[in-house]
Design a protein around this motif. Structure first.
Motif, PDB file in Angstrom:
ATOM      1  N   PHE A 181       1.518   1.601  -3.230  1.00 17.93           N
ATOM      2  CA  PHE A 181       0.752   1.138  -1.200  1.00 17.93           C
ATOM      3  C   PHE A 181      -0.827   0.764  -1.873  1.00 17.93           C
ATOM      4  N   ASP A 182      -0.839   2.959  -2.885  1.00 19.13           N
ATOM      5  CA  ASP A 182      -2.035   2.737  -3.531  1.00 19.13           C
ATOM      6  C   ASP A 182      -2.649   1.603  -3.536  1.00 19.13           C
ATOM      7  N   ASP A 183      -1.943   1.117  -4.706  1.00 21.17           N
ATOM      8  CA  ASP A 183      -3.049  -0.494  -5.379  1.00 21.17           C
ATOM      9  C   ASP A 183      -3.510  -1.061  -3.693  1.00 21.17           C
ATOM     10  N   LEU A 184      -2.853  -1.627  -3.389  1.00 25.13           N
ATOM     11  CA  LEU A 184      -2.669  -2.892  -2.180  1.00 25.13           C
ATOM     12  C   LEU A 184      -4.833  -2.317  -1.063  1.00 25.13           C
ATOM     13  N   VAL A 185      -4.861  -1.364  -1.690  1.00 25.64           N
ATOM     14  CA  VAL A 185      -6.900  -0.779  -0.670  1.00 25.64           C
ATOM     15  C   VAL A 185      -7.456  -0.534  -2.518  1.00 25.64           C
ATOM     16  N   LYS A 186      -7.160  -1.074  -3.689  1.00 22.57           N
ATOM     17  CA  LYS A 186      -8.208  -1.303  -4.196  1.00 22.57           C
ATOM     18  C   LYS A 186      -8.932  -2.638  -4.207  1.00 22.57           C
TER      19      LYS A 186
ATOM     20  N   GLY B 259       7.069  -0.921  -6.106  1.00 25.52           N
ATOM     21  CA  GLY B 259       6.608   0.588  -4.931  1.00 25.52           C
ATOM     22  C   GLY B 259       5.935  -0.017  -3.338  1.00 25.52           C
ATOM     23  N   THR B 260       6.590  -0.840  -2.518  1.00 24.34           N
ATOM     24  CA  THR B 260       5.696  -1.200  -1.426  1.00 24.34           C
ATOM     25  C   THR B 260       6.539  -1.379  -0.278  1.00 24.34           C
TER      26      THR B 260
END
Lengths: 346, 554
Positions: free
Chosen positions: A146-151, A255-256
């Motif tokens: 999830f964290d990656d998706l906002v990068k 991870g999503t």
């Protein structure tokens, strides 16, 4: 054809065929599928004839079952998932029955453990899928969490579904709520919006039109290499291709994921309760459980049930998916969807 | 004695005959439309036996709902205006110009109207969406903008204008306009004072029909609008099917019902005005080859519009269905794997045809009985009001009807939930209004004196119908049947709620295939859509051959 037991007060059911104690009627959603041979084997052993009634998408089917619960269209309902379970239970859709073989079903799936109004049948994960070719061509690592998706490197790449009209859309919202907490998810979505997430109404548009990795999306020249779909979508891309490719064209950002568990239950006013019980036993038998994955693209809940090679090769189940209890979902769903709508769509 | 005497007067006999004719259509619409809709609305608005009419105001006070209502209205207005703007030149060209392929093209432009949006929406997206033609040519993308919705509405309703207005235009005597010009009127003045007044009621009728269809738009808005645009119809679906808020859905149903009722009231009024005596001629005498640069340019412009806006999206569908070597998608349609997921998709074609035949029979029976009753000169105000009511099923949400069926038709003698007949019944609800609209003008044109003469000579009403009316209306009947058939084939909204899994119709099978990932599923959906399109086109093409000088609106 009319048996004595069907002649009693339940005469109103005769038109549906379910008053006949030799027929067991299953009400389900459009995605229901099973091998003919497996159903035939059940019919032969039990002496019941199986009738299936597919009643729209998952949400619709549950709503219809609730509307008709006083005079149901069948005996067993299959296909209520954890996001809608409370609605079904609160409306008294099911009567208790402890299916034979339930002890073989893992405890994480037993969300109505003490009361046995529903029996867990399968699970699947709603996850972000990625287009392998896009990321290879752009020499970019696919996102994993999830964290990656906002990068910033994933800006304008993701397409998801409307949480108020689509079950994967809702699942993804619930996944973020489980991950970032009741207060944290709106912030996450603000970032996702700032990072160019696109929202379309349904899974068909997202997957077959917008997503560049699917067969349909390629033809429609989809330009979003990330889509909210299922962990089992990559194997489906292989199985439904002719000729079959050596590897799946898409992958899963593990991870999503949000876990969706599907249940079946004996309808409260079922006309053929005996047949319905036998059918529930059958649904968690190994034969059905092992037949299920390639028909409905879900995973078996019964321990030791073999998963087909296509699944292990192309779409392994997420190791640590997000989850949420049905009661919590029921308590928050409407409010969250409302906030999400004004936050993301307006 | 008085009673006995009134019965034998012609007027009394007329009443009895009229009531006889109306009985079946009234019963049909009462049982399969009014009752289920009332049942589901009542379920939403009644709690513990108490009506909660306060909900109406509550729902209408919500800003979200007012926004939906506003969007529904203005997009319908703009869609209607745009459709008229684009389709009226088409109506003129199809009516007045004779060019090769005219009849085929007339059938082709009608195909979108009878195709389910689930099929065409995806293809339409390929035109205005990313990588679509507009994008390739000018980098213009219209998906998820309101323009996609508006253009799709033109696409779907072009035929309504061409058929309704063009049908009348073809029958206006051009000599009237010519006479005005001989008397010194300019071309424009002649058109404005002679042709326009004659056409106005037909334009109004077409506009109202388009407004009705766009006001209740569902599939187009769902597929092309994205999540930000919602019409009343979409909202009713969402509230019923997804959120399960039946009281909000009930309120919205009532609002839509009232609006549609008003539209139909106006429509009935313009229809009646249009049937005022116009001097009509055989359309084959009014059409001629275009002459001069201006006329050829107009023809060219209309053909280009038709090619771009109507034929291209359909062609995309065909192209995608062929996008695998050796017709692989078509071949896959006949394959039945071991799964019970789908019967071989090709079976859906057979199912669809069977359902459509049954639906056509029902629609023709109900529709022509109603038309016969409405066509009578002695038809009272009440009966004429029924004319508009027959159109209501076209304007009421399919999800409302479908859910209504579920809770209303579940007990003997109407325990039909598990019966195959439910699908043709639902389709006939949509088909019957078209039968009425096609038959009514033709029946009204039958000289009443013929009927009276036959009756005076002692013929029974049945014999009068067989000997006088039937020979005159036989063709109209065939056309009505053909249109009902095509509409039934393409009907999706109501069918999807009741079609049984073991025998899905074509549109339902397409929707199911589209709902699964994978190349073969997508390709098969395109192939099935193409087949559906071809079947509809063939049915409509046959109708074109049958068309006569006076054949109603469609």
């Amino acid at each position: 054809m009319v048996t004595l037991s069907a002649c009693g007060s339940s005469g109103s059911a005769s038109g549906n065929g379910s008053g006949d104690s030799k027929t067991v009627t299953l009400v389900s959603h459009d995605s229901w599928a099973a091998s003919k041979s497996v159903i035939a084997a059940f019919e032969k052993e039990s002496g019941y004839t199986v009738k299936v009634l597919k009643d729209g998408d998952a949400g619709q089917a549950v709503n219809k079952a609730i509307l008709t619960k006083d005079n149901p269209q069948g005996d067993v309902f299959f296909g209520v998932d954890n996001t809608l379970l409370s609605r079904a239970l609160d409306n008294g859709l099911f009567q208790p029955y402890e299916a034979k073989g339930l002890d073989q079903v893992g405890t994480p799936y037993q969300l109505d453990a003490g009361k046995h109004r529903v029996t867990p049948i399968d699970y699947g994960d709603i996850c972000v899928n990625y287009d392998k070719k896009y990321f290879a061509d752009h020499k970019l690592t696919p996102p994993a969490s999830f964290d990656d998706l906002v990068k910033p490197e994933y800006k304008n790449l993701l397409v998801t579904e409307n949480a108020s009209t689509s079950s994967p859309g809702l699942g993804f919202l619930l996944g973020t709520a489980a991950k970032y907490g009741d207060g944290g998810w709106p912030d996450y979505w603000k970032k996702l919006k700032a990072n160019g997430v696109k929202v379309v109404d349904g899974w068909e548009q997202a997957y077959n039109q917008e997503f560049s990795g699917s067969a349909g999306g390629k033809k429609a020249k989809g330009d979003r290499p990330l889509v909210v779909s299922y962990a089992s979508s990559p194997p489906a891309e292989v199985v439904y291709a002719d000729p079959r490719p050596k590897t799946a064209p898409t992958g899963v950002a593990t991870g999503t994921c949000f876990r969706q568990i599907e249940f079946a239950g004996l309808l409260s006013n079922a006309h053929n309760t005996k047949g319905g019980k036998a059918f529930l036993d059958f649904l968690i038998s190994r034969r059905f459980q092992e037949d299920m994955p390639l028909n409905m693209f879900v995973y078996p809940v019964v321990g030791g049930a073999k998963v087909p090679a296509e699944f292990t090769a192309y779409g392994p189940a997420a190791k640590d998916p997000e989850t949420m209890t049905p009661t919590k979902i029921a308590a928050n769903r409407d409010q969250w969807v409302k906030s999400w709508t004004s936050l993301v769509l307006k | 004695m008085d009673v006995a005497r009134t019965e034998v007067t012609p007027r009394g006999r007329g009443n009895a005959a009229r009531l006889g004719l109306m009985a079946l259509p009234v019963a049909f619409f009462a049982v399969f439309f009014a009752y289920p809709v009332a049942a589901i609305v009542a379920r939403g608005l009644k709690a513990d036996g108490v009506w909660r009419l306060g909900r109406v105001m509550d729902v209408l006070a919500e800003p979200d709902m007012r926004h939906v209502l506003w969007f529904t209205t203005w997009q319908a207005l703009v869609s209607t205006a745009l459709t008229l703007l684009i389709a009226l030149p088409g109506a003129y060209v199809f009516a007045r110009y004779d060019f090769p392929g005219r009849h085929v093209l007339r059938a082709v432009v009608t195909v979108p109207f009878v195709l389910p949006t689930v099929v065409v929406g995806t293809a339409f997206l390929a035109l205005v969406g990313r990588g679509g033609l507009l994008d390739d040519l000018w980098g213009v993308r219209l998906d998820t903008t309101v323009w996609a919705i508006l253009l799709a509405h033109v696409f779907f309703n072009y035929a309504v204008v061409v058929r309704t207005v063009g049908g009348l235009w073809a029958q206006l005597d051009p000599r009237q306009e010519e006479a005005a010009r001989v008397l010194g009127a300019s071309r424009l003045t002649a058109w404005r004072t002679v042709t326009l007044p004659a056409l106005a009621p037909a334009v109004a009728a077409a506009a109202l029909m388009v407004f009705l269809f766009t006001f209740t738009s569902f599939g187009v808005v769902q597929i092309l609008g994205g999540p930000t645009f919602s019409t009343l119809e979409v909202e009713i679906y969402r509230q019923t099917s997804e959120i399960f808020d039946l009281s909000t859905a009930a309120v919205l149903t009532i609002v839509q019902f009232a609006a549609v009722g008003a539209i139909l009231g106006v429509h009935a009024w313009t229809v009646r005005r249009r049937e005022s005596a116009l001097k009509l001629v055989d359309p084959s005498r009014t059409a001629r080859r275009p002459r001069g640069a201006a006329q050829w340019a107009l023809l060219g412009a209309v053909l280009a519009t038709v090619a771009l806006l109507l034929v291209l999206p359909l062609a995309v569908l065909v192209q995608r269905s062929l996008d695998a070597p050796g017709f692989a998608y078509y071949k896959a349609l006949t394959r039945s794997d071991d799964s019970t997921f789908l019967v071989p998709p090709v079976d859906a074609i057979v199912n669809s045809l069977q359902y459509a035949v049954a639906a056509t029979l029902i629609a023709v029976l109900i529709g022509s009985l109603a038309a016969a009753a409405l066509a009578r000169r002695d038809a009272g105000r009440l009966v004429r009001g029924f004319d508009a009511l027959l159109m209501l099923p076209l304007g009421v949400s399919a999800v409302t009807v479908g859910f209504g069926f579920l809770i209303a038709l579940d007990e003997p003698p109407l325990d039909l939930r598990g019966s195959w007949i439910l699908v043709p019944l639902a389709q006939a609800l949509v088909g019957a209004p078209f039968v009425v609209r096609t038959m009514l003008p033709v029946l009204r044109a039958v000289d009443e004196r013929l009927r009276e003469a036959a009756a005076v000579l002692g013929a029974s009403p049945w014999r009068v119908w067989r000997e006088v009316d039937l020979p005159i209306v036989r063709r109209a009947l065939l056309i009505a049947a053909g249109f009902a058939f095509a509409v039934s084939l393409g009907e999706f909204g109501a069918t999807v709620f009741i079609a049984r899994p073991d025998n899905p119709t074509l549109p339902v099978a397409v929707a199911r295939l589209l709902a699964r990932p994978g190349d073969l599923n997508y390709g098969q959906a395109m192939a099935l859509s193409t087949i559906l399109m071809v079947v509809c086109a063939v049915a409509l093409g046959v109708l074109e051959r049958l068309r006569t000088d006076r054949t109603g609106e469609f």
